[in-house]
Design a protein around this motif. Structure first.
Motif, mmCIF file in Angstrom:
data_model
loop_
_atom_site.group_PDB
_atom_site.id
_atom_site.type_symbol
_atom_site.label_atom_id
_atom_site.label_comp_id
_atom_site.label_asym_id
_atom_site.label_seq_id
_atom_site.Cartn_x
_atom_site.Cartn_y
_atom_site.Cartn_z
ATOM 1 N N LEU A 142 0.679 -1.235 -0.142
ATOM 2 C CA LEU A 142 -0.093 0.030 0.082
ATOM 3 C C LEU A 142 0.900 1.352 0.053
ATOM 4 O O LEU A 142 0.748 2.321 -0.700
ATOM 5 N N GLY A 143 1.818 1.326 0.656
ATOM 6 C CA GLY A 143 2.813 2.448 0.834
ATOM 7 C C GLY A 143 3.333 2.713 -0.571
ATOM 8 O O GLY A 143 3.681 3.909 -0.988
ATOM 9 N N GLU A 144 3.902 1.574 -0.920
ATOM 10 C CA GLU A 144 4.646 1.977 -2.456
ATOM 11 C C GLU A 144 3.449 2.541 -3.461
ATOM 12 O O GLU A 144 3.594 3.391 -4.310
ATOM 13 N N ARG A 145 2.256 1.809 -3.390
ATOM 14 C CA ARG A 145 0.955 2.382 -4.380
ATOM 15 C C ARG A 145 0.876 3.968 -3.953
ATOM 16 O O ARG A 145 0.833 4.713 -4.869
ATOM 17 N N LEU A 146 0.882 4.438 -2.759
ATOM 18 C CA LEU A 146 0.425 5.644 -2.145
ATOM 19 C C LEU A 146 1.505 6.620 -2.880
ATOM 20 O O LEU A 146 1.054 7.719 -3.335
ATOM 21 N N PHE A 147 2.740 6.293 -2.710
ATOM 22 C CA PHE A 147 3.995 7.172 -3.018
ATOM 23 C C PHE A 147 4.083 7.087 -4.542
ATOM 24 O O PHE A 147 4.226 8.279 -4.965
ATOM 25 N N GLU A 148 3.648 6.003 -5.184
ATOM 26 C CA GLU A 148 3.634 6.195 -6.744
ATOM 27 C C GLU A 148 2.813 7.095 -7.390
ATOM 28 O O GLU A 148 3.040 7.864 -8.235
ATOM 29 N N ALA A 172 7.573 6.078 5.336
ATOM 30 C CA ALA A 172 6.006 6.158 5.444
ATOM 31 C C ALA A 172 5.741 7.635 5.606
ATOM 32 O O ALA A 172 4.498 7.954 5.118
ATOM 33 N N SER A 173 6.684 8.472 6.113
ATOM 34 C CA SER A 173 6.366 9.956 6.458
ATOM 35 C C SER A 173 6.157 10.635 4.794
ATOM 36 O O SER A 173 5.505 11.630 5.027
ATOM 37 N N ARG A 174 6.441 9.817 3.865
ATOM 38 C CA ARG A 174 6.403 10.474 2.661
ATOM 39 C C ARG A 174 4.785 10.611 2.297
ATOM 40 O O ARG A 174 4.286 11.190 1.552
ATOM 41 N N TYR A 175 3.992 9.688 2.909
ATOM 42 C CA TYR A 175 2.524 9.523 2.412
ATOM 43 C C TYR A 175 1.622 9.379 3.711
ATOM 44 O O TYR A 175 0.537 9.820 3.358
ATOM 45 N N PHE A 176 2.124 9.187 4.785
ATOM 46 C CA PHE A 176 1.083 8.874 6.114
ATOM 47 C C PHE A 176 1.231 10.411 6.731
ATOM 48 O O PHE A 176 2.272 10.723 7.204
ATOM 49 N N LYS A 177 0.224 10.877 7.161
ATOM 50 C CA LYS A 177 -0.108 11.939 7.703
ATOM 51 C C LYS A 177 -0.213 11.890 9.376
ATOM 52 O O LYS A 177 0.203 12.390 10.168
#
Length: 407
Positions: free
Chosen positions: A259-265, A291-296
């Motif tokens: 999921l993290g990869e998809r969110l970042f992409e 995870a800080s790249r996409y999780f608030k």
């Protein structure tokens, strides 16, 4: 080539520490082509150590041993190995030099630490570059015993940099070929039934392992021998065609990583609103580096007043439908989206158990809502009776539900 792993230490047997070394070593050996026949944990007892070596050497070519190499009286492995192999301890200046290099930056050399430079006379000494206990390698009647420290980071360093290269050079084992698939939408039994024809028609030597976790299945397809790579590729092609989009990854990876990869992409941000999962989803997400790249962030709205005060869930919705309801899950998810200013959200509300269930909403009832910009999906899950499993399953289901949306 067959191998065994023996961990030594009373602290393992009484449950004071968990033996993580065996699993890590077993994976490294398997990937290198060795067959791990057994893993044993034994106490700090000289007779038991010697009896174990005698017994295990009747079945394997290599024994990898950890523990009992420290400087204190209860660390008896080195002396016991001397007795077993009919040798004596001798002082090794190169080991002392290594010890001094290791400790020079943070402590002074005392007598107990200095005594770790005594090693069995007839072994091959391998320096421990990250600790004070040297590694000893014994060649014995065509077989090998290696004694390593029990400290996990020391063992891992020497395994990767010294022991595995030497074992592979000595034995040249067949490569272990494996492919891992993460599959959604099936229980273990349902998946086994669906792919029964595939499994029954695998070529000789191939195996398929089912590794279930709450809400997910991991399949491992494996065979030994580099010469079977073409066959492996053909079986992978057959399996992926059969399972199609039920496969969410073709590598040994967690759903939170996927999921993290998809969110970042996609340049998306995520927040969570958790009641029954109590922050478990946020924990899984933030266990992934970067995870800080996409999780608030997350709102753990365990109490109803926090659902109202922070997520702006309607008191009327709580009164009419209850906290465990589709309406409240939707309002929680949308409230998190607004409060955290994110593109996507995951909200969970349910009854984790073991108490709190009713006839209408038994233990294990969980509503999950996921949002992706202006889209919203809700689903009711009827899980089980056990709290820990319910929390883990609900967390994985929330991650999978959002993954399906953004894909």
């Amino acid at each position: 080539m067959k191998a065994a792993i023996v961990t030594i230490g009373d602290e393992i047997l009484i449950g004071q520490i968990v033996d993580t070394n065996s699993a890590w070593i077993a994976e490294k050996l398997t990937l290198a082509g060795f067959e791990v026949q057994e893993m044993l944990s034994i106490g700090d007892d000289a007779q038991q150590i010697k009896a174990t070596i005698d017994d295990v050497f009747t079945r394997v070519d290599v024994i990898l041993m950890t523990g009992g190499l420290g400087p204190t009286k209860d660390d008896i492995t080195k002396k016991t190995l001397c007795d077993y192999f009919g040798t004596t301890l001798v002082f090794d200046d190169s080991v002392l030099e290594n010890i001094q290099n290791v400790i020079s930056s943070f402590t002074s050399l005392n007598e107990l630490t200095r005594n770790q430079a005594y090693v069995p006379k007839n072994c091959t000494v391998i320096q421990n570059r990250v600790g004070t206990a040297p590694i000893t390698w014994f060649d014995y009647m065509g077989k090998v015993l290696v004694s390593m420290p029990g400290v996990p980071y020391e063992m891992r360093y020497v395994m990767e940099n010294e022991i595995m290269p030497r074992l592979q050079a000595k034995y040249d084992p067949d490569a272990y070929l494996k492919r891992v698939f993460i599959v959604r939408g099936y229980t273990e039994s349902a998946l086994a039934m669906y792919i029964a024809d595939f499994e029954n028609n695998l070529p000789d030597g191939f195996g398929l392992a089912y590794l279930p976790s709450p809400g997910l299945m991991k399949l491992r397809l494996f065979v030994r021998g580099e010469h079977r790579l073409q066959e492996m590729n053909e079986q992978v092609r057959r399996l992926t065609m059969l399972l199609d989009d039920a496969i969410i990854a073709e590598s040994d990876i967690t759903v939170e990583n996927i999921l993290g990869e998809r969110l970042f992409e996609k340049g998306l941000t995520l927040g969570t609103a958790e009641s029954c999962t109590g922050g478990k989803i946020a924990h899984l997400i933030t266990s992934v580096p970067g995870a800080s790249r996409y999780f608030k962030g997350s709102v753990i709205s365990y109490a109803n007043e926090e659902k109202v005060n922070i997520l702006h869930v309607s008191q009327d919705s709580l009164d009419r439908f209850g906290a465990v309801s589709e309406t409240v899950a939707i309002e929680m998810a949308k409230g998190a989206q607004q409060a955290l200013n994110v593109d996507c959200s995951i909200a969970t509300t349910g009854i984790a158990g073991p108490d709190g269930g009713t006839d209408d909403k038994p233990v294990g009832t969980v509503w999950i809502c996921t949002t992706y910009k202006d889209k919203c999906v809700t689903k009711k899950y009827q899980l089980g009776k056990f709290r820990e499993a319910n929390i883990m399953r609900a967390s994985n289901n929330g991650l999978l539900q959002l993954l399906a949306m953004i894909e």
